[in-house]
Design a protein around this motif. Structure first.
Motif, PDB file in Angstrom:
ATOM      1  N   ALA A  23       0.815  -1.221   0.000  1.00 34.76           N
ATOM      2  CA  ALA A  23       0.000   0.000   0.000  1.00 34.76           C
ATOM      3  C   ALA A  23       0.843   1.262   0.000  1.00 34.76           C
ATOM      4  CB  ALA A  23      -0.918   0.003   1.231  1.00 34.76           C
ATOM      5  N   GLY A  24       2.144   1.125   0.234  1.00 31.17           N
ATOM      6  CA  GLY A  24       3.011   2.292   0.259  1.00 31.17           C
ATOM      7  C   GLY A  24       2.823   3.141   1.493  1.00 31.17           C
ATOM      8  N   VAL A  25       2.516   2.501   2.618  1.00 34.60           N
ATOM      9  CA  VAL A  25       2.343   3.222   3.880  1.00 34.60           C
ATOM     10  C   VAL A  25       3.203   2.527   4.932  1.00 34.60           C
ATOM     11  CG1 VAL A  25      -0.001   3.967   3.301  1.00 34.60           C
ATOM     12  CG2 VAL A  25       0.348   1.815   4.541  1.00 34.60           C
ATOM     13  N   SER A  26       3.219   3.081   6.139  1.00 30.94           N
ATOM     14  CA  SER A  26       4.012   2.489   7.207  1.00 30.94           C
ATOM     15  C   SER A  26       3.263   1.314   7.841  1.00 30.94           C
ATOM     16  CB  SER A  26       4.317   3.534   8.281  1.00 30.94           C
ATOM     17  OG  SER A  26       3.131   3.887   8.981  1.00 30.94           O
ATOM     18  N   PRO A  41      -7.300   8.567   7.628  1.00 33.66           N
ATOM     19  CA  PRO A  41      -8.173   9.081   6.565  1.00 33.66           C
ATOM     20  C   PRO A  41      -8.880   7.940   5.830  1.00 33.66           C
ATOM     21  CG  PRO A  41      -6.028  10.139   6.487  1.00 33.66           C
ATOM     22  CD  PRO A  41      -5.903   9.020   7.474  1.00 33.66           C
ATOM     23  N   LYS A  42     -10.095   8.189   5.379  1.00 40.38           N
ATOM     24  CA  LYS A  42     -10.891   7.157   4.728  1.00 40.38           C
ATOM     25  C   LYS A  42     -10.184   6.589   3.500  1.00 40.38           C
ATOM     26  CE  LYS A  42     -15.470   6.246   2.781  1.00 40.38           C
ATOM     27  NZ  LYS A  42     -16.814   6.821   2.483  1.00 40.38           N
ATOM     28  N   ARG A  43      -9.555   7.466   2.693  1.00 46.23           N
ATOM     29  CA  ARG A  43      -8.889   7.010   1.479  1.00 46.23           C
ATOM     30  C   ARG A  43      -7.770   6.016   1.815  1.00 46.23           C
ATOM     31  NH1 ARG A  43      -6.538  11.494  -2.511  1.00 46.23           N
ATOM     32  NH2 ARG A  43      -8.779  11.932  -2.582  1.00 46.23           N
ATOM     33  N   THR A  44      -7.005   6.330   2.854  1.00 47.99           N
ATOM     34  CA  THR A  44      -5.918   5.432   3.270  1.00 47.99           C
ATOM     35  C   THR A  44      -6.476   4.111   3.784  1.00 47.99           C
ATOM     36  OG1 THR A  44      -4.553   7.333   3.877  1.00 47.99           O
ATOM     37  CG2 THR A  44      -3.923   5.185   4.789  1.00 47.99           C
ATOM     38  N   LYS A  45      -7.551   4.182   4.544  1.00 52.95           N
ATOM     39  CA  LYS A  45      -8.157   2.967   5.086  1.00 52.95           C
ATOM     40  C   LYS A  45      -8.638   2.054   3.971  1.00 52.95           C
ATOM     41  CE  LYS A  45     -11.805   1.373   8.206  1.00 52.95           C
ATOM     42  NZ  LYS A  45     -12.893   1.767   9.139  1.00 52.95           N
ATOM     43  N   LYS A  51      -5.607  -3.784  -0.272  1.00 53.25           N
ATOM     44  CA  LYS A  51      -4.348  -4.520  -0.408  1.00 53.25           C
ATOM     45  C   LYS A  51      -4.349  -5.754   0.494  1.00 53.25           C
ATOM     46  CE  LYS A  51      -2.538  -1.787  -3.443  1.00 53.25           C
ATOM     47  NZ  LYS A  51      -2.365  -2.259  -4.838  1.00 53.25           N
ATOM     48  N   ALA A  52      -4.891  -5.603   1.694  1.00 48.28           N
ATOM     49  CA  ALA A  52      -4.956  -6.741   2.606  1.00 48.28           C
ATOM     50  C   ALA A  52      -5.813  -7.854   2.021  1.00 48.28           C
ATOM     51  CB  ALA A  52      -5.516  -6.292   3.954  1.00 48.28           C
ATOM     52  N   ASP A  53      -6.912  -7.469   1.394  1.00 50.72           N
ATOM     53  CA  ASP A  53      -7.802  -8.458   0.799  1.00 50.72           C
ATOM     54  C   ASP A  53      -7.122  -9.153  -0.386  1.00 50.72           C
ATOM     55  OD1 ASP A  53     -10.516  -9.676   0.524  1.00 50.72           O
ATOM     56  OD2 ASP A  53     -10.460  -8.649  -1.412  1.00 50.72           O
TER      57      ASP A  53
END
Length: 352
Positions: A23-26, A41-45, A51-53
């Motif tokens: 996802a390109g996040v921490s 933020p909703k977009r990040t969630k 990606k998890a799915d």
């Protein structure tokens, strides 16, 4: 397996770090998303969950519970899931629980205290966060109180209670609702009103009988013992009750039933006796399940907001989880009279 991982394919392991890289996040951000932290933020969630799915990740709830001391599970005890009224309440509870990401373990006690206690013991073993309960008839109040207090397990009673003021409770206002319903029959001119479904082993039975008797007292009508029928709340029992009532020298002109299920059996018996429901004998139910409006004639009943009871029960339990020692709450929900063809109900009845 670590607390943040879950085996998903073969011996491979999908971790929060894998999701973070995709996802390109921490990794910390992914962890907050999985715990449904409102700061994300909703977009990040949405991105992280997608990606998890895609990676096949399944949140390890057992490991999470060790960290948070919460399993996000609730023991949901119902005494009779076959009764459509309680099925509606259970559906409302489960919907409310799902909105806060809780899962219910459903246990049908069958109105058996021993089966109910076995379920509660099992739920304690699974470390549920709380209990929502419609207690079985004959429940040992002191034993249950001792168990729940010993466990410090939050508990909310719904629809039925045990006269235990230290526990939260939500249900309909049985006394005033049945008083109004019986008063409506009195206002329509009925003086021989039977009550079918007397059951003083449960709180709702005692309270509805109290409302019925109060309406007669206010109208100056003496209670007729032969018009009180004790029986379980089933259609066959309602059917058999009416057969006995119609054989009385002075049979009733109206029948107030403990609930709709009994009323359906009562209506069948009246019709099979060659009489007209709503014309020769008035019939009222209580609960106003979906089926009530589909009968011909449709059943006059007291509408109970099952969705509100379910929603309020969950809210009370959440608040009890947050503050176990807060003062108990008792919430009575007023019903609404649904007058239909099975009984003419007078408006502006002298009985409040």
């Amino acid at each position: 397996m670590t607390g943040d991982s879950q085996t998903t394919r073969g011996t491979g392991r999908i971790t929060l770090q894998h999701i973070a890289e995709a996802a390109g996040v921490s990794r910390a951000t992914v962890s907050l998303v999985m715990r449904d932290n409102p700061a994300i933020p909703k977009r990040t969630k949405v991105l992280v969950l997608e990606k998890a799915d895609q990676l096949g990740y399944i949140y390890n709830r057992s490991a999470a519970s060790l960290r948070t001391h919460s399993t996000r599970t609730v023991g949901l005890v119902v005494h009779d899931i076959t009764n459509p009224y309680f099925a509606e309440i259970v559906a409302g509870i489960q919907q409310s629980l799902s909105q806060i990401s809780f899962v219910a373990f459903l246990g049908d006690s069958g109105d058996c205290p021993d089966r109910q206690m076995a379920f509660l013991n099992l739920m304690q073993e699974y470390n549920v966060d709380g209990i929502l309960m419609s207690p079985a008839a004959g429940t040992n109040r002191e034993h249950l109180r001792q168990k729940l207090k010993l466990w410090r397990l939050p508990c909310v009673f719904y629809s039925r209670h045990l006269d235990a003021p230290e526990f939260d409770y939500v249900g309909c206002d049985n006394v005033s609702d049945m008083r109004r319903l019986t008063g409506g029959l009195l206002g329509a001119g009925h003086r021989r009103i039977a009550f079918v479904g007397v059951n003083e082993t449960i709180s709702s039975g005692r309270e509805r009988l109290e409302g019925y008797v109060a309406a007669l007292d206010l109208a100056g009508i003496a209670l007729a013992p032969e018009l009180l029928v004790s029986c379980p709340s089933t259609r066959p029992d309602g059917y058999q009750a009416v057969q006995r009532l119609l054989q009385l020298p002075d049979p009733p002109t109206a029948i107030a039933c403990f609930n709709d299920v009994l009323a359906f059996g009562v209506m069948l018996a009246i019709q099979n006796a060659g009489l007209r429901v709503g014309e020769d004998v008035a019939v009222t139910g209580f609960d106003d399940v979906v089926e009530a409006s589909l009968w011909r004639p449709a059943l006059t009943s007291n509408h109970v907001a099952t969705d509100e009871i379910g929603r309020e029960a969950v809210q009370l339990l959440v608040e009890r989880m947050r503050n176990y020692d807060a003062p108990p709450v008792r919430h009575l929900i007023n019903g609404t009279l649904q007058a239909r063809g099975s009984a003419r109900i007078a408006t502006g009845s002298p009985v409040p």
